[in-house]
Design a protein around this motif. Structure first.
Motif, PDB file in Angstrom:
ATOM      1  N   LEU A  35      37.268  24.854  46.295  1.00 19.28           N
ATOM      2  CA  LEU A  35      36.431  25.476  45.279  1.00 19.28           C
ATOM      3  C   LEU A  35      37.339  26.179  44.271  1.00 19.28           C
ATOM      4  CD1 LEU A  35      33.279  26.133  44.811  1.00 19.28           C
ATOM      5  CD2 LEU A  35      33.895  28.418  45.641  1.00 19.28           C
ATOM      6  N   GLN A  36      37.110  25.930  42.984  1.00 23.18           N
ATOM      7  CA  GLN A  36      37.916  26.563  41.942  1.00 23.18           C
ATOM      8  C   GLN A  36      37.082  27.644  41.255  1.00 23.18           C
ATOM      9  OE1 GLN A  36      41.157  24.870  39.949  1.00 23.18           O
ATOM     10  NE2 GLN A  36      40.414  22.783  40.230  1.00 23.18           N
ATOM     11  N   VAL A  37      37.623  28.842  41.270  1.00 22.93           N
ATOM     12  CA  VAL A  37      36.939  30.012  40.724  1.00 22.93           C
ATOM     13  C   VAL A  37      37.803  30.601  39.617  1.00 22.93           C
ATOM     14  CG1 VAL A  37      35.967  32.279  41.247  1.00 22.93           C
ATOM     15  CG2 VAL A  37      35.912  30.466  42.985  1.00 22.93           C
ATOM     16  N   VAL A  38      37.186  30.984  38.505  1.00 23.83           N
ATOM     17  CA  VAL A  38      37.931  31.622  37.428  1.00 23.83           C
ATOM     18  C   VAL A  38      37.377  33.017  37.170  1.00 23.83           C
ATOM     19  CG1 VAL A  38      36.493  30.569  35.608  1.00 23.83           C
ATOM     20  CG2 VAL A  38      38.803  31.390  35.067  1.00 23.83           C
ATOM     21  N   TRP A  39      38.275  33.978  37.053  1.00 23.32           N
ATOM     22  CA  TRP A  39      37.969  35.339  36.605  1.00 23.32           C
ATOM     23  C   TRP A  39      38.635  35.460  35.248  1.00 23.32           C
ATOM     24  CZ3 TRP A  39      40.518  39.647  34.914  1.00 23.32           C
ATOM     25  CH2 TRP A  39      39.869  40.884  35.011  1.00 23.32           C
ATOM     26  N   ASN A  40      37.853  35.564  34.180  1.00 26.91           N
ATOM     27  CA  ASN A  40      38.394  35.435  32.816  1.00 26.91           C
ATOM     28  C   ASN A  40      38.013  36.621  31.932  1.00 26.91           C
ATOM     29  OD1 ASN A  40      35.666  34.630  32.952  1.00 26.91           O
ATOM     30  ND2 ASN A  40      35.848  33.274  31.198  1.00 26.91           N
ATOM     31  N   HIS A  41      38.620  37.746  32.225  1.00 24.38           N
ATOM     32  CA  HIS A  41      38.291  38.963  31.491  1.00 24.38           C
ATOM     33  C   HIS A  41      39.556  39.657  30.993  1.00 24.38           C
ATOM     34  CE1 HIS A  41      34.125  38.795  32.972  1.00 24.38           C
ATOM     35  NE2 HIS A  41      34.665  38.423  34.121  1.00 24.38           N
ATOM     36  N   ARG A  42      39.374  40.633  30.110  1.00 28.42           N
ATOM     37  CA  ARG A  42      40.495  41.479  29.708  1.00 28.42           C
ATOM     38  C   ARG A  42      41.024  42.221  30.939  1.00 28.42           C
ATOM     39  NH1 ARG A  42      38.541  45.387  27.661  1.00 28.42           N
ATOM     40  NH2 ARG A  42      36.332  44.901  27.380  1.00 28.42           N
ATOM     41  N   TRP A  43      42.327  42.370  31.029  1.00 28.64           N
ATOM     42  CA  TRP A  43      42.913  43.055  32.165  1.00 28.64           C
ATOM     43  C   TRP A  43      42.855  44.569  31.917  1.00 28.64           C
ATOM     44  CZ3 TRP A  43      47.606  40.215  34.731  1.00 28.64           C
ATOM     45  CH2 TRP A  43      47.233  38.895  34.999  1.00 28.64           C
ATOM     46  N   GLU A  44      41.638  45.097  32.007  1.00 18.85           N
ATOM     47  CA  GLU A  44      41.434  46.520  31.792  1.00 18.85           C
ATOM     48  C   GLU A  44      40.514  47.073  32.879  1.00 18.85           C
ATOM     49  OE1 GLU A  44      41.958  47.894  27.417  1.00 18.85           O
ATOM     50  OE2 GLU A  44      40.395  46.350  27.387  1.00 18.85           O
ATOM     51  N   TYR A  45      40.462  48.395  32.970  1.00 14.78           N
ATOM     52  CA  TYR A  45      39.766  49.034  34.081  1.00 14.78           C
ATOM     53  C   TYR A  45      38.260  48.784  34.064  1.00 14.78           C
ATOM     54  CZ  TYR A  45      44.107  51.379  35.220  1.00 14.78           C
ATOM     55  OH  TYR A  45      45.407  51.623  35.589  1.00 14.78           O
ATOM     56  N   ASP A  46      37.663  48.603  32.879  1.00 17.42           N
ATOM     57  CA  ASP A  46      36.214  48.413  32.836  1.00 17.42           C
ATOM     58  C   ASP A  46      35.782  47.027  33.310  1.00 17.42           C
ATOM     59  OD1 ASP A  46      37.253  47.145  30.547  1.00 17.42           O
ATOM     60  OD2 ASP A  46      35.387  47.425  29.430  1.00 17.42           O
ATOM     61  N   LYS A  47      36.737  46.149  33.591  1.00 23.79           N
ATOM     62  CA  LYS A  47      36.406  44.822  34.108  1.00 23.79           C
ATOM     63  C   LYS A  47      36.522  44.738  35.636  1.00 23.79           C
ATOM     64  CE  LYS A  47      35.437  43.603  30.028  1.00 23.79           C
ATOM     65  NZ  LYS A  47      34.007  43.604  29.624  1.00 23.79           N
ATOM     66  N   GLY A  48      36.700  45.891  36.263  1.00 21.07           N
ATOM     67  CA  GLY A  48      36.626  45.957  37.725  1.00 21.07           C
ATOM     68  C   GLY A  48      37.826  45.436  38.488  1.00 21.07           C
ATOM     69  N   PRO A  49      39.057  45.813  38.115  1.00 19.02           N
ATOM     70  CA  PRO A  49      40.226  45.302  38.860  1.00 19.02           C
ATOM     71  C   PRO A  49      40.258  45.735  40.322  1.00 19.02           C
ATOM     72  CG  PRO A  49      40.888  47.046  37.350  1.00 19.02           C
ATOM     73  CD  PRO A  49      39.480  46.700  37.011  1.00 19.02           C
ATOM     74  N   GLU A  50      39.709  46.919  40.643  1.00 20.30           N
ATOM     75  CA  GLU A  50      39.721  47.365  42.040  1.00 20.30           C
ATOM     76  C   GLU A  50      38.822  46.484  42.896  1.00 20.30           C
ATOM     77  OE1 GLU A  50      40.633  48.899  45.433  1.00 20.30           O
ATOM     78  OE2 GLU A  50      41.637  49.589  43.599  1.00 20.30           O
ATOM     79  N   LEU A  51      37.660  46.118  42.360  1.00 19.98           N
ATOM     80  CA  LEU A  51      36.779  45.212  43.097  1.00 19.98           C
ATOM     81  C   LEU A  51      37.417  43.840  43.213  1.00 19.98           C
ATOM     82  CD1 LEU A  51      34.167  44.356  44.447  1.00 19.98           C
ATOM     83  CD2 LEU A  51      33.113  44.139  42.187  1.00 19.98           C
ATOM     84  N   LEU A  52      38.035  43.373  42.145  1.00 14.66           N
ATOM     85  CA  LEU A  52      38.720  42.072  42.191  1.00 14.66           C
ATOM     86  C   LEU A  52      39.821  42.084  43.240  1.00 14.66           C
ATOM     87  CD1 LEU A  52      39.165  39.219  41.026  1.00 14.66           C
ATOM     88  CD2 LEU A  52      40.701  40.265  39.332  1.00 14.66           C
ATOM     89  N   LEU A  53      40.576  43.173  43.306  1.00 19.94           N
ATOM     90  CA  LEU A  53      41.632  43.289  44.315  1.00 19.94           C
ATOM     91  C   LEU A  53      41.052  43.179  45.713  1.00 19.94           C
ATOM     92  CD1 LEU A  53      44.508  43.896  45.289  1.00 19.94           C
ATOM     93  CD2 LEU A  53      43.991  46.344  45.011  1.00 19.94           C
ATOM     94  N   GLN A  54      39.948  43.850  45.976  1.00 16.69           N
ATOM     95  CA  GLN A  54      39.331  43.786  47.306  1.00 16.69           C
ATOM     96  C   GLN A  54      38.854  42.372  47.631  1.00 16.69           C
ATOM     97  OE1 GLN A  54      39.435  46.256  49.522  1.00 16.69           O
ATOM     98  NE2 GLN A  54      40.553  47.422  47.977  1.00 16.69           N
ATOM     99  N   VAL A  55      38.369  41.659  46.608  1.00 11.20           N
ATOM    100  CA  VAL A  55      37.957  40.262  46.817  1.00 11.20           C
ATOM    101  C   VAL A  55      39.164  39.411  47.177  1.00 11.20           C
ATOM    102  CG1 VAL A  55      37.059  38.193  45.659  1.00 11.20           C
ATOM    103  CG2 VAL A  55      35.935  40.402  45.319  1.00 11.20           C
ATOM    104  N   VAL A  56      40.267  39.591  46.455  1.00 12.61           N
ATOM    105  CA  VAL A  56      41.479  38.796  46.711  1.00 12.61           C
ATOM    106  C   VAL A  56      42.056  39.116  48.087  1.00 12.61           C
ATOM    107  CG1 VAL A  56      43.861  38.404  45.987  1.00 12.61           C
ATOM    108  CG2 VAL A  56      42.032  38.479  44.280  1.00 12.61           C
ATOM    109  N   LEU A  57      42.093  40.392  48.440  1.00 13.77           N
ATOM    110  CA  LEU A  57      42.612  40.764  49.761  1.00 13.77           C
ATOM    111  C   LEU A  57      41.765  40.148  50.869  1.00 13.77           C
ATOM    112  CD1 LEU A  57      43.504  44.541  49.195  1.00 13.77           C
ATOM    113  CD2 LEU A  57      45.090  42.611  49.358  1.00 13.77           C
ATOM    114  N   GLY A  58      40.451  40.165  50.699  1.00 15.54           N
ATOM    115  CA  GLY A  58      39.568  39.544  51.686  1.00 15.54           C
ATOM    116  C   GLY A  58      39.729  38.042  51.736  1.00 15.54           C
TER     117      GLY A  58
END
Length: 223
Positions: A35-58
């Protein structure tokens, strides 16, 4: 202080979306494999990097066979979560024999359009979004959205494409991961969800609405 006639003015106002360009690469067949998934947002805090990190770690911990692309424009101060999640993704792909993910800003418009068209899912972890242009562009390219059930997303995405936001990032990440595992199985079985029709957001489709608003403004303009 709120003006006395604020509510009346609000009722008389019109809200029109930012028009989108039709996606030139739409219709390209999705590739076989993970499955290919894309996260395509500005690399800024309002785009949820902490949640993205938790998804990647999981994702890495559970060894879910997903190829996750993390692309988007970067500025002087990149949130601290990105180096960690990028390193984790690289190890994840190597361990599972998955091709390297696309990371960072994609300079070429054609390459970016090609990336969107090759992906199955577009993921949002945003904490703030007025319309969700990145999600909408990916949907026009044929991606199935996976977005939070708040912000602007419920205005144009059916409930089955939204995930509930939990009390913690870890809780929300687990919900996202569970959904991604379901989608991984769905791709293998050939039962992916239907694409979202956002043709009403394409510039040509909403030009008349803009013209109507401009005409009304011109008609009410005092000499």
């Amino acid at each position: 202080k709120i003006p006395p006639d604020f509510h009346r003015q609000l009722q008389l106002s019109s809200v029109l979306p930012v028009p989108l360009a039709p996606h030139p690469a739409k219709g390209i067949a999705k590739t076989a494999g993970p499955l290919q998934v894309v996260w395509n947002h500005r690399w800024e805090y309002d785009k949820g990097p902490e949640l993205l990190l938790q998804v990647v770690l999981g994702l890495c911990e559970a060894k879910i066979p997903i190829r996750l692309h993390v692309v988007g424009e970067q500025f002087k101060q990149v949130p601290s979560q990105f180096p960690t999640l990028i390193d984790c993704l690289a190890k994840h792909n190597q361990q599972l024999g998955i091709a390297p993910s696309s990371i960072g800003y994609v300079e070429s418009s054609a390459e970016y359009e090609q990336l969107l068209s090759s992906c199955d899912i577009v993921l949002s972890t945003a904490l703030h979004d007025f319309q969700g242009l990145a999600i909408q562009e990916a949907c026009l390219a044929g991606c199935v959205p996976l977005a939070p059930n708040d912000l602007a997303y419920p205005d144009y995405l059916p409930e089955e494409y939204l995930y509930p936001v939990g009390d913690t990032y870890q809780e929300t990440a687990q919900t996202i991961l569970a959904r991604l595992e379901e989608l991984t199985d769905a791709k293998a079985a050939g039962t992916m969800p239907a694409h979202i029709d956002l043709s009403s957001y394409v510039g040509a489709e909403i030009r008349e609405k803009y013209e109507e608003v401009f005409q009304r403004l011109l008609a009410t303009k005092k000499p």
